[in-house]
Motif scaffolding. Structure first.
Motif, short mmCIF file in Angstrom:
data_model
loop_
_atom_site.label_atom_id
_atom_site.label_comp_id
_atom_site.label_asym_id
_atom_site.label_seq_id
_atom_site.Cartn_x
_atom_site.Cartn_y
_atom_site.Cartn_z
N MET A 1 0.90 -1.18 -0.02
CA MET A 1 0.00 0.07 0.20
C MET A 1 0.82 1.33 0.19
N ASP A 2 0.43 2.31 -0.74
CA ASP A 2 1.31 3.48 -0.74
C ASP A 2 0.53 4.72 -0.37
N ALA A 3 1.46 5.66 0.10
CA ALA A 3 0.81 6.85 0.38
C ALA A 3 -0.08 7.62 -0.62
N SER A 4 0.15 7.46 -1.97
CA SER A 4 -0.64 8.15 -2.73
C SER A 4 -1.82 7.59 -3.09
N GLY A 5 -2.09 6.20 -2.74
CA GLY A 5 -3.50 5.79 -2.86
C GLY A 5 -3.39 4.93 -4.26
N LEU A 6 -2.33 5.06 -5.01
CA LEU A 6 -2.47 4.48 -6.37
C LEU A 6 -1.03 3.62 -6.32
N PRO A 7 -1.19 2.37 -7.06
CA PRO A 7 -0.28 1.37 -7.20
C PRO A 7 1.09 1.94 -7.78
N VAL A 8 2.03 2.15 -6.89
CA VAL A 8 3.56 2.68 -7.56
C VAL A 8 4.49 1.47 -7.61
N GLU A 9 4.40 0.36 -6.89
CA GLU A 9 5.29 -0.69 -6.68
C GLU A 9 5.66 -1.34 -8.04
N ARG A 10 6.73 -0.98 -8.70
CA ARG A 10 7.03 -1.45 -10.10
C ARG A 10 8.03 -2.86 -10.06
N SER A 11 8.04 -3.52 -8.99
CA SER A 11 9.03 -4.58 -8.72
C SER A 11 8.20 -5.53 -8.35
N HIS A 12 8.44 -6.81 -9.08
CA HIS A 12 7.98 -8.08 -8.47
C HIS A 12 8.66 -8.41 -7.30
N THR A 13 9.75 -8.02 -6.97
CA THR A 13 10.87 -8.76 -5.84
C THR A 13 10.02 -8.86 -4.44
N PRO A 14 9.44 -7.72 -3.95
CA PRO A 14 8.72 -7.90 -2.60
C PRO A 14 7.67 -9.00 -2.80
N TYR A 15 6.96 -9.23 -3.77
CA TYR A 15 5.82 -10.19 -3.72
C TYR A 15 6.55 -11.55 -3.43
N LEU A 16 7.52 -11.72 -4.53
CA LEU A 16 8.31 -13.04 -4.54
C LEU A 16 8.77 -13.43 -3.36
N ILE A 17 9.49 -12.41 -2.68
CA ILE A 17 10.13 -12.61 -1.27
C ILE A 17 9.14 -12.93 -0.37
N GLY A 18 8.03 -12.09 -0.17
CA GLY A 18 6.70 -12.64 0.62
C GLY A 18 6.02 -13.81 0.35
N LEU A 19 5.93 -14.14 -0.84
CA LEU A 19 5.54 -15.45 -1.04
C LEU A 19 6.40 -16.60 -0.61
N GLY A 20 7.79 -16.63 -0.95
CA GLY A 20 8.80 -17.55 -0.53
C GLY A 20 8.62 -17.55 1.06
N LEU A 21 8.69 -16.63 1.62
CA LEU A 21 8.71 -16.64 3.20
C LEU A 21 7.36 -17.14 3.87
N ALA A 22 6.48 -16.76 3.21
CA ALA A 22 4.83 -17.13 3.54
C ALA A 22 4.97 -18.68 3.36
N VAL A 23 5.25 -19.20 2.29
CA VAL A 23 5.40 -20.74 1.91
C VAL A 23 6.01 -21.37 3.11
N ILE A 24 7.27 -20.79 3.43
CA ILE A 24 8.17 -21.82 4.31
C ILE A 24 7.40 -21.43 5.77
N LEU A 25 6.77 -20.24 6.20
CA LEU A 25 6.10 -20.29 7.48
C LEU A 25 4.78 -20.90 7.68
N THR A 26 4.41 -21.09 6.44
CA THR A 26 2.91 -22.07 6.52
C THR A 26 3.49 -23.50 6.47
N ALA A 27 4.33 -24.01 5.64
CA ALA A 27 4.65 -25.36 5.54
C ALA A 27 5.07 -26.06 7.06
N ILE A 28 5.89 -25.25 7.62
CA ILE A 28 6.43 -25.91 8.88
C ILE A 28 5.22 -25.99 10.01
N PRO A 29 4.42 -25.03 10.18
CA PRO A 29 3.35 -25.44 11.09
C PRO A 29 2.62 -26.42 10.46
N PHE A 30 2.28 -26.61 9.27
CA PHE A 30 1.46 -27.62 8.63
C PHE A 30 2.14 -29.13 8.79
#
Lengths: 203, 679, 105
Positions: free
Chosen positions: C1-30
């Motif tokens: 989310m950004d201050a301007s209220g409009l999408p400005v994030e132009r890189s896939h990287t944060p989403y890929l990192i988030g996805l990866g971390l989330a998968v690990i943090l999900t898989a272990i408890p499961f």
């Protein structure tokens, strides 16, 4: 439209000043805070009523970790793909936006399909929300989340329509950003759901 | 499946004379309103200038109209209860128990949800954006939706008089009594849907007001230069946003129990009734602060203006308001001390309840210190304020008493409790809103209310209040429970007769309010507010014309300090004409908000009567309306600078005609700068 | 989310990192829940901790919430909501479990 050239200045005919988008985003954020309180209280009710199975089925008997894992995978992936749609929006790539929104919609629909199947199966074996207080709480908590996902999915359809018909104007981008907040928020709630309901339920 | 759900001809109120007369009055009332509009040929005006308006000022006025209508309806309930209890010693009185139960349930529901909430939403809508130097609230369309959803809820309560019955479960709807097993039928469902639908409206209003205050303040208007009314609105909005979810959850679960046969609160199959109590009061306690804080804000404004002195202790008032806000979420169990919690739990919440009295005490001292060495002007709003200061403290004392669990064990559910909370709500909430109504009426309509009838309304209300409620304290100590339809203890009756007389005097107070309005409209040309500043005010709403232009300020005022308007008057920049005007973007009118409200009403009705196809159709219609609205990128229009100039020129011409300010006749009037009349 | 209220994030990287971390943090408890490898209490604590971390991951990488990137009022709203939720849940659990012990409700 060429990639790289920002059309954020393209107001799409709207007389909205830039501050207005900030206000809309902030207002939506506040709404999400109130929604978080609703979910928190639904969680609280669930925990309080964990033992109220009234001689009926418990979570251990009903919950399937495989299905929960499948639902989790689909929803988590859909959060990432929505993010890709937002990136495409920032890069002004209209067809990419539509593509990633469609993928997100598909993943969300998959989530709902699994969840619907889960609910239908439970009801068929006499473990519907009318069976016990515990089950009322379960169906309401998870069902409210599912209802939010359904509404979000409908909004994604509307969003795809707007992108196709209006293009990547500032109002459309603003709506997509808010829908993104909503969609990511729902994934956060789901993390809480599998952590409070499904995983402890099978232990 | 029956196309009409469970609605049948027996649902019509012909089973009793009282029910039939209530229905008749409701139907006649609705028809008279339509008749009057038709008589004056005003349908175009009503529909295209008001119903479809999303201007915060008009929405505010409409909210207050709803509140005043529902005040009368709620008062009729009160009058019926008082008269029943006055005569029902050793006899049945004239109200059968089922009726009496509906009446006390609708009285509380109406007064809280459909009188007080709309009244505060109305005053806030009308005034707050002007006070912060803004052109409107942040989300004008959502503002309209909030208004019409609230009206839909009020409509459901009113229609329950005509088709079906209302709830007998009190305004709090405790299960298991309110569940399907013990109270099947439509009454509780009417209550639930009225509350849920208007609750959505209230939550949205809270979000709207909060974003407006945080994001839409004018130039120089920092948070600590905002008027106190706006500060109380800010904290009230936070409470609305975070408390209403609890009500939505509690009532939503009760709906699920009643409609889908779930077991959240049932006796068998694993229900937990105390969960409802807990959730309901998680909302219920912040709710009473939602009601009182804007009234405190009104008192802050009125006491400063009519003491002709800066409000004393600005920072302490702000901090006290914030303290009240946060503490209001920590006391809720005091509403159910007697329901089985251990001593530790009760003590904790009891202590927190006594603590929350402290910031209110700070405020009372600040108001008194504002009056101290001020040059007091005893106009009606000030009389209501002084009446509040004296009377509210008595209620506060009874509250601190009730905050002690051992005392509450004796007093809970007696008329002592009834006396306590009416002692807070009437002098606190209602006097505050009536003061605000009289104080800001000229701003809304451009002419002043008749002062004499306002003063009489005050005396009737305060004398009536003491007569109606002080006996209830005594009765509570004598052991009389609340909600009694008849009784066999002779010692109670004299007190109840006095209380009934008090209700009669309050009735005269309401009549005075009505006469005041009628006389004021009749005499409006003699009481025009030509300057926009009839009271020599201190905050920015007095800078606009009365009524204000659609855009409020042609040029947003540059704020330099607290009491921004007073400061501008002192610096001589109060009525400066700008050299040029700019185009102003204004939202267009739209019927979609009213459509959503109307459809919401039909949806609620359908859910009450189990007419599922209609309920689904309404939801679909609302969804479609929202999608259409969301796809509309041309919902504003531009008012050209030339038109702005015309409006402003007319205003300055009017300023030139302004007679000597009426306040100038008051002894000790502090003086007011003469507005610039020349070009 | 950004201050301007409009999408400005132009890189896939944060989403890929988030996805990866989330998968690990999900898989272990499961995995822990599925296999029952650790005792019950420990598993519950792991589930809770990993859920809290994963929520922070979502906030950071999907919602782009950060102390410098997000406007102050949004952070205050989030903190306030978190505080109120703690009060409401803490108070409610205390009340309801106290009632359960005293009144079998």
């Amino acid at each position: 439209m060429t990639a790289g050239a920002s059309t954020m200045a393209d107001t799409g005919g709207a007389l909205i000043s830039p501050e207005k988008y900030e206000e809309k985003a902030f207002g939506f954020w506040i709404y999400l805070m109130s929604d978080a309180v609703i979910f928190a209280l639904l969680f609280a009710t669930y925990v309080v009523m964990l033992g109220n199975t009234a001689g009926g089925p418990t979570g251990k008997e009903l919950f399937s970790l495989e299905r929960a894992a499948g639902e989790t995978a689909l929803l988590l992936a859909s959060s990432a793909t929505f993010g890709f749609a937002a990136v495409a929006m920032a890069r002004n790539e209209r067809s990419r936006v539509v593509l990633w929104l469609l993928v997100t919609l598909g993943l969300g629909a998959g989530f709902l399909f699994l969840e619907f199947g889960e609910f239908a199966g439970m009801i068929a074996q006499g473990a519907g929300p009318q069976r016990s207080g515990f089950l009322s709480a379960f169906f309401t908590l998870v069902g409210t989340h599912g209802l939010h996902v359904s509404i979000g999915s409908l909004c994604i359809v509307v969003m795809i329509g707007q992108v196709l018909f209006k293009g990547l104007t500032a109002p459309v981008a603003s709506r997509l950003a808010r829908l993104g907040l909503f969609w990511h928020f729902l994934d956060i709630i789901w993390v809480a759901i599998f952590s409070v309901v499904y995983l402890p339920g099978v232990l | 499946m029956d196309i009409f759900g469970r609605l049948t001809i027996e649902s019509l109120p012909f089973y009793s004379a009282i029910a039939a007369s209530g229905a008749a009055i409701t139907v006649l009332g609705a028809l008279s309103v339509a008749g009057v509009i038709t008589y004056f040929g005003a349908w175009r005006l009503v529909l295209f200038d008001w119903v479809s308006s999303i201007d915060h000022k008009k929405i505010g006025i409409m909210y207050i109209m709803v509140a005043l209508v529902m005040l009368m309806r709620g008062f009729i309930d009160a009058a019926m209860m008082r008269s029943q209890q006055a005569i029902a010693y050793n006899n049945e009185g004239y109200l059968p128990p089922g009726h009496f139960d509906q009446i006390f349930s609708s009285h509380g529901t109406i007064m809280i949800f459909f009188m007080a909430m709309p009244f505060l939403s109305g005053l806030i809508n009308l005034i707050m954006p002007q006070q912060i130097g803004s052109r409107d609230v942040a989300f004008p369309f959502m503002n309209s939706v909030s208004l019409w959803l609230t009206t839909a809820g009020a409509g459901l309560v009113l229609v329950s008089l005509v088709i079906g019955k209302f709830s007998t479960a009190g305004w709090t709807g405790y299960p298991p009594y309110s569940g399907a097993e013990f109270t099947p039928g439509v009454g509780v469902d009417y209550w639930l849907w009225a509350v849920l639908i208007s609750g959505v409206g209230s939550t949205m209003s809270g979000i709207n007001f909060l974003v407006t205050i945080i994001k839409c303040r004018g130039p120089g208007m920092t948070l600590f230069r905002m008027p106190l009314f706006t500060w109380t609105v800010f904290v009230t909005s936070v409470l609305m946003i975070f408390a209403f979810p609890a009500l939505t959850v509690a009532c939503g679960m009760l709906v699920l129990d009643r409609t889908l046969d779930m077991h959240f609160f049932t006796n068998e199959l694993g229900g937990n009734m105390m969960n409802y109590i807990n959730l309901f009061w998680l909302w219920g306690h912040p709710e009473v602060y939602i009601l009182i804080l804007p009234a405190f804000g009104v008192f802050s404004e009125v006491v400063a203006v009519f003491s002709q002195k800066r409000l004393f202790g600005y920072i302490s008032l702000v901090l006290a308001t914030m303290a009240i806000g946060i503490l209001s979420f920590t006391v809720w169990l005091h509403h159910f001390f007697t329901m089985g919690s251990s001593a530790n739990v009760n003590s904790f919440f009891g202590i927190m309840t006594t603590i929350i009295a402290v910031p209110t005490g700070v405020k009372v001292f600040d108001w008194l210190l504002t009056m101290f060495r001020g040059r007091l002007i005893f106009k009606a709003p000030m009389l209501y304020t002084i009446g509040f200061l004296v009377t509210f403290c008595i209620g506060g004392l009874s509250g601190v008493l009730l905050a002690l669990p051992p005392v509450d064990y004796l007093m809970h559910n007696t008329t002592f409790l009834i006396a306590h909370f009416h002692n807070m709500i009437i002098p606190g909430v209602l006097f505050g809103y009536l003061a605000g109504y009289m104080f800001w009426f000229p701003k809304a309509f451009g002419f002043k209310l008749n002062e004499k009838w306002g003063v009489w309304s005050f005396w009737c209300w305060i004398i009536g209040f003491y007569l109606a409620f002080m006996p209830l304290y005594v009765l509570g100590l004598l052991g009389m429970p609340r909600r009694m339809e008849h009784y066999e203890i002779a010692a109670w009756q004299p007190h109840l007769i006095v209380a009934a007389i008090g209700a009669l005097i309050i009735f005269f107070g309401i009549v005075c309010l009505g006469v005041q309005l009628a006389v004021s409209i009749r005499d409006r040309k003699q009481n025009l507010d030509l300057t926009g500043d009839p009271w020599n005010g201190r905050s920015l709403e007095w800078a606009t014309s009365s009524p204000p232009a659609p855009y409020n300020f042609a040029v947003l005022p540059q704020v330099r300090g607290v009491d921004a308007w007073w400061d501008m008057k002192q610096r001589g920049v109060a009525y400066q004409r700008p050299d040029r005007y700019v185009d102003i973007v204004i939202p267009k009118n739209t019927f979609i908000g009213a459509f959503i409200g109307g459809t919401g009403f039909v949806f609620g009705f359908a859910m009450v009567w189990w007419i599922w196809w209609l309920a689904i159709a309404c939801l679909a219609a609302i969804a479609i309306a929202l999608i259409i609205r969301s796809s509309d990128d041309e919902s504003d229009f531009v008012m050209p600078a030339s038109q702005v100039k015309e409006i402003e020129d007319a205003r300055f011409a009017q300023l030139a005609k302004a007679p000597k300010n009426e306040m100038a006749d008051e002894p000790g009037f502090a003086g007011q700068p003469v507005p610039e009349a020349s070009t | 989310m950004d201050a301007s209220g409009l999408p400005v994030e132009r890189s896939h990287t944060p989403y890929l990192i988030g996805l990866g971390l989330a998968v690990i943090l999900t898989a272990i408890p499961f995995a822990l829940a599925a296999t029952g490898a650790l005792p019950r209490e420990t598993t519950l604590i792991v589930i809770a901790v990993f859920a809290a971390i994963q929520i922070l991951v979502h906030l950071r990488f999907f919602l782009h919430i950060g102390f410098t990137t997000t406007p102050k009022e949004n952070l205050v709203a989030l903190a306030f909501a978190a505080l109120l939720i703690c009060i409401m849940l803490g108070g409610s659990f205390w009340i309801m479990f106290d009632l359960y012990h005293r009144m079998m409700v």
